[in-house]
Design a protein around this motif. Structure first.
Motif, short mmCIF file in Angstrom:
data_model
loop_
_atom_site.label_atom_id
_atom_site.label_comp_id
_atom_site.label_asym_id
_atom_site.label_seq_id
_atom_site.Cartn_x
_atom_site.Cartn_y
_atom_site.Cartn_z
N ARG A 295 14.60 47.01 25.75
CA ARG A 295 15.11 45.71 25.28
C ARG A 295 16.50 45.81 24.68
O ARG A 295 17.38 44.98 24.92
CB ARG A 295 14.13 45.13 24.25
CG ARG A 295 14.58 43.82 23.61
CD ARG A 295 14.53 42.68 24.65
NE ARG A 295 14.93 41.42 24.06
CZ ARG A 295 16.18 41.02 23.89
NH1 ARG A 295 17.19 41.81 24.27
NH2 ARG A 295 16.45 39.83 23.36
N PHE A 296 16.75 46.82 23.89
CA PHE A 296 18.00 46.86 23.13
C PHE A 296 19.03 47.86 23.65
O PHE A 296 20.21 47.75 23.36
CB PHE A 296 17.71 47.18 21.66
CG PHE A 296 16.93 46.10 20.96
CD1 PHE A 296 17.55 44.91 20.58
CD2 PHE A 296 15.59 46.26 20.71
CE1 PHE A 296 16.82 43.92 19.94
CE2 PHE A 296 14.86 45.27 20.07
CZ PHE A 296 15.47 44.08 19.68
N PHE A 297 18.62 48.85 24.40
CA PHE A 297 19.57 49.88 24.81
C PHE A 297 19.82 49.90 26.32
O PHE A 297 20.64 50.65 26.79
CB PHE A 297 19.07 51.27 24.38
CG PHE A 297 19.01 51.43 22.90
CD1 PHE A 297 20.16 51.74 22.17
CD2 PHE A 297 17.82 51.23 22.21
CE1 PHE A 297 20.09 51.88 20.80
CE2 PHE A 297 17.76 51.38 20.84
CZ PHE A 297 18.91 51.69 20.12
N ASN A 298 19.12 49.10 27.06
CA ASN A 298 19.34 49.05 28.50
C ASN A 298 20.08 47.76 28.86
O ASN A 298 19.52 46.84 29.44
CB ASN A 298 18.00 49.13 29.24
CG ASN A 298 18.19 49.32 30.73
OD1 ASN A 298 19.27 49.71 31.18
ND2 ASN A 298 17.14 49.01 31.50
N ASN A 299 21.39 47.63 28.45
CA ASN A 299 22.21 46.45 28.72
C ASN A 299 23.20 46.77 29.83
O ASN A 299 24.23 47.41 29.59
CB ASN A 299 22.98 46.03 27.47
CG ASN A 299 22.03 45.53 26.38
OD1 ASN A 299 21.02 44.90 26.68
ND2 ASN A 299 22.37 45.82 25.13
N PRO A 300 22.94 46.37 31.06
CA PRO A 300 23.89 46.65 32.16
C PRO A 300 25.19 45.86 31.98
O PRO A 300 25.19 44.75 31.44
CB PRO A 300 23.12 46.19 33.40
CG PRO A 300 22.13 45.19 32.90
CD PRO A 300 21.76 45.59 31.51
#
Length: 304
Positions: A295-300
């Motif tokens: 949710r918080f660290f997988n921002n493409p």
């Protein structure tokens, strides 16, 4: 007929540790033979028994036969005799019956004389006397007697435990000494003559395991092996009271598998219940952690 001189020579030989086998001539003068036997401290002949008989007892556990038979037959064929000597036997402590006739009569026995032994037969080797000389048991008997007639040397000695080494009797000259040698080692041991043997005392001077040569001048007399003693572990056990005291001091608990079986089963079930709950909680924690990471660290990165 055996002479008194022969008896004296044999007596000396036996005292020195020799072995003698006597198969009597059943046609000899019994009185002369008795003089010979008495000189060797052996039982006297009572009479010549001409009643055919058969050996009915054989000591297969005697050292002479102990390793001869791989399997003992149920109906073991034993020697037969047509005539034999009856001996005036007494309960001699130095006698060992190897083969006996019915009634416990002597057929082939061993007598300890001095440091040696005499094997006395009640019958001769003549074919008219019986089938002993042609019987299958005769060859292994003579072979084993020959092997047992020598000095029974020890296979090895233990360091610090064995006080004396045994050797055949050695005749030492006035200025002759024995030497015990090995690599970077040489001692002159104390020597004593006893019981037809030469005893060699090392006075605990041998400290290392290995092979040591016994030399007389330039001649090798024998080789002796020394090993480190391998004593068994102490097999004594603590009593229940001692175990309880030890457990109390060490904060341990001792269970009796017979009396406390129910407690042990219940305890194992309790441990099992605790573990599955712990596994479930850990699984939920890891699932939650994975969701948070996504949710918080997988921002493409957005592309324009």
């Amino acid at each position: 007929n055996p002479s008194s001189g022969l008896a004296q020579q044999l007596k000396t030989y036996l005292t020195s540790g020799g072995s003698v086998v006597i198969f009597p001539d059943l046609d000899s003068d019994i009185k002369v033979y008795n003089s010979f036997l008495v000189a060797l401290s052996l039982p006297q002949i009572q009479n010549l028994n001409k009643t055919a008989s058969k050996v009915d007892q054989i000591d297969l556990q005697h050292p002479i036969f102990k390793t001869v038979f791989e399997e003992i037959p149920k109906n073991l064929d034993l020697p037969t005799v047509n005539r034999y000597y009856d001996f005036a036997e007494n309960n001699a402590s130095n006698k060992e019956n190897i083969m006996s006739l019915p009634g416990g009569k002597l057929f082939f026995s061993k007598y300890g004389i001095g440091s040696g032994q005499v094997y006395l037969s009640a019958t001769g080797l003549n074919a008219n006397d019986g089938n002993f000389a042609r019987h299958p048991v005769f060859v292994p008997l003579m072979y084993r007697l020959t092997l047992n007639s020598g000095l029974d040397d020890a296979l090895y000695y233990n360091l610090g435990n064995d006080r004396a080494l045994a050797s055949k009797q050695l005749a030492l000259g006035k200025n002759q000494t024995l030497k015990l040698t090995a690599k970077n080692f040489e001692i002159i041991p104390e020597v004593r003559q006893a019981g037809g043997k030469t005893l060699i005392y090392t006075a605990d001077q041998i400290k290392l395991p290995g092979f040591y040569n016994l030399n007389l001048a330039d001649s090798l007399i024998g080789v002796y092996s020394f090993n480190i003693g391998r004593t068994e572990s102490d097999m004594h056990y603590l009593s229940k009271t001692e175990l309880d005291e030890l457990a109390e001091k060490s904060n341990l608990k001792i269970y009796d598998t017979d009396k406390d079986a129910v407690k042990l089963i219940a305890g194992s079930n309790k441990i099992g219940q605790t573990l599955w709950k712990l596994c479930l909680i850990l699984s939920l924690i890891f699932i939650a952690a994975e969701i948070l990471l996504i949710r918080f660290f997988n921002n493409p990165k957005k592309t324009i």
